[in-house]
Design a protein around this motif. Structure first.
Motif, PDB file in Angstrom:
ATOM      1  N   TYR A 167     -15.576  26.316   0.383  1.00 58.20           N
ATOM      2  CA  TYR A 167     -15.262  25.683  -0.774  1.00 58.20           C
ATOM      3  C   TYR A 167     -14.071  24.837  -0.602  1.00 58.20           C
ATOM      4  N   LYS A 216     -19.619  25.842  -6.388  1.00 57.06           N
ATOM      5  CA  LYS A 216     -20.722  26.922  -6.060  1.00 57.06           C
ATOM      6  C   LYS A 216     -20.890  26.533  -4.358  1.00 57.06           C
ATOM      7  N   THR A 217     -20.830  27.580  -3.692  1.00 53.56           N
ATOM      8  CA  THR A 217     -21.251  27.579  -2.362  1.00 53.56           C
ATOM      9  C   THR A 217     -22.572  27.241  -2.123  1.00 53.56           C
ATOM     10  N   CYS A 218     -22.983  26.639  -0.924  1.00 52.27           N
ATOM     11  CA  CYS A 218     -24.377  26.448  -0.375  1.00 52.27           C
ATOM     12  C   CYS A 218     -24.558  26.931   0.907  1.00 52.27           C
ATOM     13  N   LYS A 219     -25.831  27.076   1.204  1.00 55.16           N
ATOM     14  CA  LYS A 219     -26.139  27.263   2.759  1.00 55.16           C
ATOM     15  C   LYS A 219     -25.629  26.308   3.601  1.00 55.16           C
ATOM     16  N   THR A 233     -23.831  32.669   0.001  1.00 53.49           N
ATOM     17  CA  THR A 233     -24.470  31.346  -0.768  1.00 53.49           C
ATOM     18  C   THR A 233     -24.628  31.630  -2.131  1.00 53.49           C
ATOM     19  N   ASN A 234     -24.327  30.607  -2.893  1.00 53.56           N
ATOM     20  CA  ASN A 234     -24.467  30.727  -4.354  1.00 53.56           C
ATOM     21  C   ASN A 234     -23.444  31.436  -5.072  1.00 53.56           C
ATOM     22  N   ALA A 235     -22.145  31.595  -4.291  1.00 53.38           N
ATOM     23  CA  ALA A 235     -21.137  32.168  -5.152  1.00 53.38           C
ATOM     24  C   ALA A 235     -20.446  30.994  -6.071  1.00 53.38           C
ATOM     25  N   THR A 236     -19.798  31.518  -6.979  1.00 57.65           N
ATOM     26  CA  THR A 236     -18.896  30.501  -8.014  1.00 57.65           C
ATOM     27  C   THR A 236     -17.378  30.919  -7.709  1.00 57.65           C
ATOM     28  N   ALA A 248     -20.650  36.226  -7.905  1.00 58.55           N
ATOM     29  CA  ALA A 248     -21.961  35.803  -6.897  1.00 58.55           C
ATOM     30  C   ALA A 248     -22.768  36.919  -7.430  1.00 58.55           C
ATOM     31  N   PRO A 249     -24.122  36.382  -7.477  1.00 52.09           N
ATOM     32  CA  PRO A 249     -25.270  37.412  -8.053  1.00 52.09           C
ATOM     33  C   PRO A 249     -25.261  38.741  -7.060  1.00 52.09           C
ATOM     34  N   THR A 255     -31.788  15.723  -3.636  1.00 54.02           N
ATOM     35  CA  THR A 255     -30.544  16.814  -4.030  1.00 54.02           C
ATOM     36  C   THR A 255     -29.313  16.007  -4.604  1.00 54.02           C
TER      37      THR A 255
END
Length: 239
Positions: A165, A156-159, A131-134, A191-192, A90
């Motif tokens: 952030y 980008k946020t992650c788990k 998670t996965n927010a930009t 975020a998606p 990673t």
């Protein structure tokens, strides 16, 4: 008075030794052994081993027993291999840059120094981290430049960081030390599957005579939790 964690010396020496050994053996799982990856592994291990602080040469002598602890060494070596594998699988975006390109460049002229900015993005229905927010940080309408290449914008946020952030802006030139200025800040969050939002705030800053080259964890602006809703939910709540 100087206080030093002697575990830093031990971990740094051991991590470099392990990287050299694994690189020589051409282990297939090691994808990179650059300085940035080594430093990430050192940080990983130091965050998981007990520190040992000393203030003098006598302190180092008293710490010898701890440094020769076989169980401590075994635990540390296991953490080093664990950290090396995680960092190799990673890698951060900046790991391919030379370390000098990641260094903070200081100046001796008046600048507006900025605190680190941190916060959390939550789901508006569950209040769970997203998670996965930009997140894009803007200053005076333009995307803010970060202090160096190790700080990302967009972020980008992650788990693993639970929706958190953080940003550290590059200092902006000031006419003279003591000058006061209020910067108009904005966070654009997407975020998606979520409705995008923009959060506005003002940041008053007093210029210093020179730029800061080291992070100060006491000099941090913690923003309120920012809430985003899945597409369509806000309309349902309004009806």
């Amino acid at each position: 008075m100087n206080v030093h964690n002697i575990m830093e010396d031990l971990v740094q020496k051991s991590v470099n030794k392990f990287y050299d050994q694994v690189t020589t053996s051409k282990a297939p799982w090691l994808t990179c052994d650059c300085e940035n990856c080594r430093l990430d592994t050192i940080s990983y291990v130091l965050n998981r081993v007990p520190p040992k602080y000393v203030v003098s040469g006598r302190g180092v002598t008293h710490a010898a027993e701890t440094l020769n602890d076989h169980q401590l060494k075994a635990d540390m070596e296991a953490l080093i291999l664990e950290g090396m594998r995680i960092v190799s699988s990673t890698k951060r975006p900046y790991h391919v840059n030379e370390r000098k390109d990641c260094a903070i460049k200081s100046t001796e002229s008046p600048v507006f120094n900025f605190s680190t900015i941190t916060g959390t993005v939550l789901d508006g229905s569950t209040f769970e981290p997203v998670t996965n927010a930009t997140i894009v940080l803007k200053v005076n309408g333009q995307r803010a430049e970060m202090i160096d290449k190790t700080w990302s914008n967009p972020y980008k946020t992650c788990k693993s960081t639970h929706g958190a952030y953080n940003f550290w802006m590059k200092p902006i030139e000031a006419p003279k030390a003591g000058t006061k200025k209020t910067f108009k800040m904005q966070l654009d969050i997407t975020a998606p599957g979520y409705t995008p939002i923009a959060f506005h705030f003002e940041l008053p800053v007093i210029a210093d005579s020179s730029s800061r080259s080291e992070i100060d964890t006491t000099f941090t602006l913690k923003l309120k939790d920012l809430v985003i809703f899945k597409e369509g939910i806000e309309n349902e709540m309004d009806s």
